[in-house]
Write an enzyme that holds these catalytic residues in place. Sequence first.
Site, PDB file in Angstrom:
ATOM      1  N   SER A  13       0.826  -1.216   0.000  1.00 15.20           N
ATOM      2  CA  SER A  13       0.000   0.000   0.000  1.00 15.20           C
ATOM      3  C   SER A  13       0.860   1.266   0.000  1.00 15.20           C
ATOM      4  CB  SER A  13      -0.985   0.003   1.171  1.00 15.20           C
ATOM      5  OG  SER A  13      -0.336   0.246   2.392  1.00 15.20           O
ATOM      6  N   MET A  90      10.363  -6.854   3.980  1.00 21.86           N
ATOM      7  CA  MET A  90      10.473  -7.479   5.304  1.00 21.86           C
ATOM      8  C   MET A  90      11.716  -8.344   5.435  1.00 21.86           C
ATOM      9  SD  MET A  90       7.975  -6.109   6.723  1.00 21.86           S
ATOM     10  CE  MET A  90       7.831  -7.001   8.267  1.00 21.86           C
ATOM     11  N   LEU A  93      18.678  -5.910   5.108  1.00 23.77           N
ATOM     12  CA  LEU A  93      19.634  -5.771   4.010  1.00 23.77           C
ATOM     13  C   LEU A  93      21.036  -6.032   4.550  1.00 23.77           C
ATOM     14  CD1 LEU A  93      18.147  -2.522   2.470  1.00 23.77           C
ATOM     15  CD2 LEU A  93      18.154  -4.789   1.375  1.00 23.77           C
ATOM     16  N   HIS A 109       8.898   3.322   8.684  1.00 24.27           N
ATOM     17  CA  HIS A 109       8.675   2.492   9.868  1.00 24.27           C
ATOM     18  C   HIS A 109       7.456   3.042  10.610  1.00 24.27           C
ATOM     19  CE1 HIS A 109       9.646  -0.263  13.045  1.00 24.27           C
ATOM     20  NE2 HIS A 109       9.445   0.708  13.916  1.00 24.27           N
ATOM     21  N   ASP A 141      20.708   3.009   7.355  1.00 29.66           N
ATOM     22  CA  ASP A 141      22.124   2.749   7.599  1.00 29.66           C
ATOM     23  C   ASP A 141      22.262   1.307   8.105  1.00 29.66           C
ATOM     24  OD1 ASP A 141      21.405   2.769  10.245  1.00 29.66           O
ATOM     25  OD2 ASP A 141      22.499   4.597  10.764  1.00 29.66           O
ATOM     26  N   ASP A 145      16.263   0.195  11.565  1.00 27.96           N
ATOM     27  CA  ASP A 145      15.349   1.320  11.850  1.00 27.96           C
ATOM     28  C   ASP A 145      16.087   2.470  12.520  1.00 27.96           C
ATOM     29  OD1 ASP A 145      13.265  -0.218  10.814  1.00 27.96           O
ATOM     30  OD2 ASP A 145      12.809  -1.102  12.757  1.00 27.96           O
TER      31      ASP A 145
HETATM   32  C1  GRF Z   1       3.895  -0.598   6.779  1.00 34.00           C
HETATM   33  O1  GRF Z   1       3.245  -0.458   8.020  1.00 34.00           O
HETATM   34  C2  GRF Z   1       5.317  -0.105   6.865  1.00 34.00           C
HETATM   35  O2  GRF Z   1       5.486   0.955   7.748  1.00 34.00           O
HETATM   36  C3  GRF Z   1       6.040  -1.309   7.397  1.00 34.00           C
HETATM   37  O3  GRF Z   1       5.420  -2.405   6.773  1.00 34.00           O
HETATM   38  C4  GRF Z   1       4.090  -2.062   6.397  1.00 34.00           C
HETATM   39  C5  GRF Z   1       3.987  -2.286   4.922  1.00 34.00           C
HETATM   40  O4  GRF Z   1       2.697  -2.063   4.408  1.00 34.00           O
HETATM   41  N1  GRF Z   1       7.458  -1.182   7.129  1.00 34.00           N
HETATM   42  P1  GRF Z   1       2.471  -1.979   2.832  1.00 34.00           P
HETATM   43  O5  GRF Z   1       3.063  -3.254   2.230  1.00 34.00           O
HETATM   44  O6  GRF Z   1       3.152  -0.753   2.330  1.00 34.00           O
HETATM   45  O7  GRF Z   1       0.997  -1.935   2.660  1.00 34.00           O
END
Ligand code: GRF
Length: 202
Positions: A13, A90, A93, A109, A141, A145
């Site tokens: 999203s 997710m 890196l 984040h 970096d 986070d």
């Molecule tokens: C979001 O809450 C973002 O902050 C986190 O993972 C979620 C990803 O949502 N890193 P989407 O795939 O962008 O819908």
Amino acid sequence: MKNLGILISGRGSNFAAIAKNIVAGKIRNARISLVISNRQQAQGLEVARRLGLETRVIDSRDKEREVHDREMAAALESKQVDLICLAGYMRLLSPWFIKQFPQRILNIHPSLLPAFPGLEAQQQAFAYGVKIAGCTVHFVDEELDHGPVVVQRSVPVLDTDDEHALRERILEQEHIAYSEAIDLVVNGRFRIVGRRLVGEAA
Ligand code: GRF
């Protein structure tokens, strides 16, 4: 015109909001050159295909982190990507990848960092009982986070909230914050002093 490379793993999203805001002129002088997912089933891939964007699945299963990251770097470089945007990507890196793209990787984040890094940040914030929650777009970096903050947006936590309601309220702001941050990084005049991103007059 700067080339954006978007990395996703799931719903996408945030990526969809970026694509929409480019069309709406809220992100200037940028185009999405490549969308990479490390998971074949990521819903965001469908969104990208529908928008006619170039996609690549670079599956990360059973692959050593740096091996996978080298494949991604090659794909991004082949599209001359200037800025990499992690949008629900997710997977950590590798230090190698991060060194290849200094100050050229952004992440979003769902908390007001440095509070609640790591997984399930919204749940952490809700359980902690904070009255103000939010989201952070930051440069990436070597620490999780952690890099310099580009944009933060806050939301109230209401007495009537449950975790889901808070998550949704934060997500709405994520969709705004990420585009603001990309527009700033692509078009803004700033320097980074220590950890602080400081604007410079045009
Ligand atoms: C979001 O809450 C973002 O902050 C986190 O993972 C979620 C990803 O949502 N890193 P989407 O795939 O962008 O819908």
